[in-house]
Design an enzyme around this catalytic site. Sequence first.
Site, short mmCIF file in Angstrom:
data_model
loop_
_atom_site.label_atom_id
_atom_site.label_comp_id
_atom_site.label_asym_id
_atom_site.label_seq_id
_atom_site.Cartn_x
_atom_site.Cartn_y
_atom_site.Cartn_z
N ASP A 72 -15.66 36.58 13.04
CA ASP A 72 -15.38 37.69 12.13
C ASP A 72 -14.79 37.19 10.82
OD1 ASP A 72 -15.26 38.70 15.02
OD2 ASP A 72 -15.39 40.58 13.89
N HIS A 109 -17.45 47.74 21.76
CA HIS A 109 -16.05 48.16 21.76
C HIS A 109 -15.90 49.64 21.41
CE1 HIS A 109 -15.48 43.90 21.77
NE2 HIS A 109 -15.92 43.75 20.55
N GLY A 130 -18.27 42.96 16.50
CA GLY A 130 -19.31 43.04 17.50
C GLY A 130 -19.38 44.44 18.07
N SER A 131 -20.55 44.81 18.59
CA SER A 131 -20.67 46.08 19.30
C SER A 131 -20.14 45.91 20.72
CB SER A 131 -22.12 46.54 19.32
OG SER A 131 -22.53 46.90 18.01
N HIS A 165 -13.82 40.83 24.74
CA HIS A 165 -15.18 40.28 24.73
C HIS A 165 -15.57 39.66 26.06
CE1 HIS A 165 -13.79 40.19 20.52
NE2 HIS A 165 -15.01 40.54 20.25
#
Lengths: 333, 333, 204, 204
Positions: A110, A57, A54-55, A219
Site C-alpha cells: 500500500d 475487507h 486490497g478487497s 489478510h
Amino acid sequence: MKKIINDPADVVVEALRGLAAAHPDLLRVTEDPAVVARADAPRAGKVAIVSGGGSGHEPLHGGFVGPGMLDAACPGAVFTSPTPDQVQAAVSQVDGGAGVLLLVKNYTGDVLNFETAAELAAADGVEVRSVVIDDDVAVQDSLYTAGRRGVGATVLVEKIVGAAAEAGADLDTCARLARAVVAGARSMGIALTAPTVPHVGEPSFTLGEDEMEVGIGIHGEPGRRREPLPGAEGVVAALLEPILSDLPFAAGDEVLLFTNSMGGTPLLELYLAHGIAERVLAERGITVTRRLVGPYITSLEMQGMSLTLLRLDDELTRLWDAPVQTAALRWGR
Amino acid sequence: MKKIINDPADVVVEALRGLAAAHPDLLRVTEDPAVVARADAPRAGKVAIVSGGGSGHEPLHGGFVGPGMLDAACPGAVFTSPTPDQVQAAVSQVDGGAGVLLLVKNYTGDVLNFETAAELAAADGVEVRSVVIDDDVAVQDSLYTAGRRGVGATVLVEKIVGAAAEAGADLDTCARLARAVVAGARSMGIALTAPTVPHVGEPSFTLGEDEMEVGIGIHGEPGRRREPLPGAEGVVAALLEPILSDLPFAAGDEVLLFTNSMGGTPLLELYLAHGIAERVLAERGITVTRRLVGPYITSLEMQGMSLTLLRLDDELTRLWDAPVQTAALRWGR
Amino acid sequence: MGCDAAGVARAVRAAAELVTAHRDELVRLDQAIGDADHGENLKRGFGFVLAALDQSTPDTPGAVLKLVATTLISKVGGAAGPLYGTAFLRAATAVGAASELTPDLVSVALQAALDGVVARGKAEVGDKTMVDALTPAVEAARGSTVAEVLTAAAAAAEAGAESTIPLTARKGRASYLGERSAGHLDPGARSTSLMLRAFAEAAS
Amino acid sequence: MGCDAAGVARAVRAAAELVTAHRDELVRLDQAIGDADHGENLKRGFGFVLAALDQSTPDTPGAVLKLVATTLISKVGGAAGPLYGTAFLRAATAVGAASELTPDLVSVALQAALDGVVARGKAEVGDKTMVDALTPAVEAARGSTVAEVLTAAAAAAEAGAESTIPLTARKGRASYLGERSAGHLDPGARSTSLMLRAFAEAAS
Ligand SMILES: Nc1ncnc2c1ncn2[C@@H]1O[C@H](COP(=O)(O)OP(=O)(O)O)[C@@H](O)[C@H]1O
Ligand SMILES: Nc1ncnc2c1ncn2[C@@H]1O[C@H](COP(=O)(O)OP(=O)(O)O)[C@@H](O)[C@H]1O
Ligand SMILES: [Mg+2]
Ligand SMILES: [Mg+2]
Ligand SMILES: [Mg+2]
Ligand SMILES: [Mg+2]
C-alpha cells in the site's frame, strides 16, 4: 471452497457492480481502473479524501464512500493493494481544487503504490498529502518489522477526517487530524478461523478446534502466536491489555471503543464481547463516550474480532458525531 | 465449537448487556424477562410496534428498536421463541395508549407464545393486534406444513410499519400495512454451511464441500433439498425463480430487492450476488427502485444468503424512505 | 538467443510462462508467511505483459523492459508490483537506447534493478526478501556471453533464495510473524530466481 | 407413591430429572428435523419447575400441576413451552381441588392434557408430533391403581413415539422438511413418553 462467486478472477469487479447497483444515490463505480467515487464528486473547493487497499475487507473502503467520509476508494484485488493507476484515477475523479488527502494503511504494498500515485498526481498538478495508518499493537514497531499494520483505526480516521473535509477544513487540517487519530488509536485482533481467498480456494491457515490465533491482521496472515481459546472474558482481556498498556490509556481518559467483527463472527458474540470490554474499561476508570460495534474492517469470512480504542477530545468527538451518509455508516443530517 | 462466549446458558443475556452498552441513546434493556425497548418508550398516543423471536438472528430484532421502527423486541433463547411473559412485559413497557401491534414470524412456537401474550395483554386492558409474517416460498403453504416461515419480509414489515406508527398511523392502519407488506413480499434462502447453536456445540447439519442446502430457514433446520453448489449466477437463479413465479411478480412491477446474508457470507459475495439479481430482474422488466443489502436477518455464523422481493407502491415506498434510527438501520432525519 | 528487442521480448515471455507455471507454488509460499497472493499477483501482471507484447513490439531492449515495468506497476499492486516494476524500469534506463544487449549491459541492468528494489523497499541482505536472491545474482553476473552472465546470475539467485529459509523476516508482510517466519522460503526471492532462470534459458 | 400433592410433586421431580438426563438425546432428535433446542428448552423449563417446587409446596395435586404449567409457559418458549404448559394447565383444571388423585382422575387429566395440546396445536394423530405419543397414552390409560393407569399410558406413549419414525411431519418445524422428515423420531413425542414413564415409575 464454498463461496457465492463465479470465476475467482472476476470477484472484485462483479462485487463492485453490485455495490454500484445497490447505492446509486451515494456512489459511482468505474471498472478499469477500479474506483468507487462519491456520486456528486468532484466537490469544488472541498478537500478530497481518498483511501483504498486490497478487497476482502468490506465494507472498508467502498462502503465508506459518501458525504461526510470518503470521496473515493480504490479496491485492489483480494488482499492486494491497489495500483498507482487506480489511485491516480481516483484522485483525478474527485479532486475539487482544494487538494487530496490519501489515507494509507501501513503495508509495504500500500505504501509503495500510494507513494507512486502521489508522485503521479503531483505531476498532474494536484496538491496531495498522505497519512499512513499504523495502529496494530500486535506488531512491534521496530527495526525488525515493516512496522505496525493499519487496521481498525482506518475506519475511525476515514470518518473523522471525512467529517472535517465535509465541513470545509483545509488540506493541512485534514492531514493533522488524520495524524492525531493515528496517534491516539490502538488496535488488536484475534482469529478463530482463517479466511479463504477466492483465488487460493482453501483457508489461509488452519487452527485446532480449541485454538485462537492472537495478533492477526486482516489478510489471513498468521498472528504472533497461537493460544488455547479462552472464554469471552479471556478473549477481551487478551485484546485489551496490550492496547491499554501501549499508548498507554489511563484512568480518566475518554475513549471511543470500536468492537469489530472480522466477518464471520456473528453480532450475538460481538455484542457479548463489547459488553465485557465496556465493563472492563469502566473498572479501569476509562470512560467510553462513543462506540462502534459491527463488521466494518473484515477479512472475508474469517471468524474473530478486534478492538480499537481511540482517545477522544472535543474536536474528535464532534467530528465523530458529524453526519455521515455511506453504505455502511450513516447517521445525522 | 469456536465462539467468543462464556457459558452457553448466558449468551443471550450477556449479548443484551453489550447491546445496551453500545446504544444507550437508542434503547433500554431489561434482563428478566428479557426486553429491548426504545429509550424514550412509552410514547404517548403512538401505536407501539413489538416484535421478537429466538435469538441468533441479529441484528433482528433488537437492532431494529428505535425511532421509526420497533418500540420493543423480545429476544428468546437462541432459536427459541420468547415466552408470553416477555411479550407481555414488552407490551406494558411501550404501550402509549394507542394500542400495540405484535409482529409475529410464522413458527408454531412464536405464534402460540404471542397468542398467549396477546390474551394476557388484552386482559390488562391493552388493545392488541397481531400480524403473522409468512414469506418463505421454500415452504409449500398447504395442509401439510405449519405454513410458510417468516423470514426476510420481517425486516421490511418492521421498517414500514414502524414508519407508519412513528408518523401517527392508528392501530388498524398499522395492521393493514403489515398485512400488505406480507402479501406483497416473497423470500427464498440457501445455505453453504450450518450454524452452530451454542448449547449444542456442533453444526446443526453437515454439507459436503460441493453442496448447498436449498430452501433453508433461519434456525439451522435443513432445507427442502440438497444440490451441487453452482456459481453465483446459479445461486441467484435458484433463489429468484421460485420467488418470481410465486406471487407472481411481473414485468412492470416496481420492487424492493433485499439481499440478505445469513451471517457468515461476507459482503464481497453478497454484493456480487446482489449485482446479478439486479441484472436478472432488469432483464425481466422488473424495476428495482429500493434495495437493502447486508446481514439483517441471520442464523448465527451460517454462510448463505436469501433474497426477498417486495412489490412497492407509493405508500410503501414513502414509508420505506421515512427516517429510521436504530442500531442496524439508519437513514433520514 | 539474439539480444535484440525481439530476443529480450522472448526472454520476458519465457519468464512470464515460468512464473505462471509456478503460480500455485508461489501462492503456497506466500500463504505460509504472507497473504497468499504473490503467485496470483505475478500471474495477473505477466498476463498483461504478454498481452502488451502481443499488441506492440518495442524496438529496443530498453523499450521492452520499460513496457514490462509500466505494465507490472499498473496491473499488479501489492509489494511485488512496485518492486518488480521499479527493477525493470531501472534496468530499462540502464540499457538506454542500445539495440542489442551485451554481457556488460546485462550486468549493469541487473545492478540497476537491484538498486531500484533497494531504493524502494529499503531491504538489506538477510531481511528475507527478493533482495536475498537478487544481490548474489548481481554479484555473480559475470561472463563472456549474455547466456553465461545470466546463467551465473540465475544459479546464484537460486542459492540466495534457498538461503532465505532459515531467516526471520524483517521486511514485508512476513515480518509481522516475527520468529514464526523462519523455516519458510520467501516467495519474492523464489519468483526472482524463477525469472532469472527463464532469462538464462532463453539466452542459452 | 401417595397421590397427594407431595406425591404428585415427587412425580414431577422425577419427570424433570428424566427429561434433563435425556437432554442431549432430545437435542439430537430435534437437530435432525428441527432446530436442536427441544432438550435444552425442557431442561431449562424443568430447572425452573424444580426451583419453584423447592420454594413453595402447593397443597393439592391440581395446584402442583398448575405451578408446573405456569412455569413452563413463562420459561420455555418455543412450541413445547405453550403446548406442555397448556397440557399441565388443562390437567390441573381437570383434577380440580381434589386432595388425592384417583385412577379415574388421572385418566381424566390425561384426556384433558391431550385436548389442550390439540386445541392449541391443531395436530392430528399421524402429523408426527407429541400428539402421536399422547393420544395412545390416553386411550390406554385404564387400570385399578394410579400406577397401573400410568404404566399403561407410558407403554402406549412409548409405542406411539416410535410410530412417528416413518411419518412425514405435517405440523411444527419438522414439516418444513417435507419428506426429509421421515425416518426420524419426533422429539416432542419422545419427551412425552419420557415424562409418562417417569410418572409411572414414581407412582409404582
Ligand atoms: N521492503 C521490501 N523490499 C524488498 N522486497 C520486499 C519488500 N517487502 C516485500 N518484499 C517482497 O515481496 C514479496 C511479497 O510480494 P506480494 O505477495 O506480491 O506482495 P504483498 O506482500 O503486498 O502481498 C515478499 O516475498 C518479498 O520478497
Ligand atoms: N402443532 C403442534 N401440535 C403438537 N405438537 C407440536 C406442534 N408443533 C410442534 N409440536 C411438538 O413440539 C416439538 C418441538 O418442540 P421444541 O423443539 O421445543 O419447539 P420449536 O419447534 O419451537 O423449536 C415437536 O417435536 C413436536 O412434537
Ligand atoms: Mg497482498
Ligand atoms: Mg426452537
Ligand atoms: Mg502477498
Ligand atoms: Mg426445536
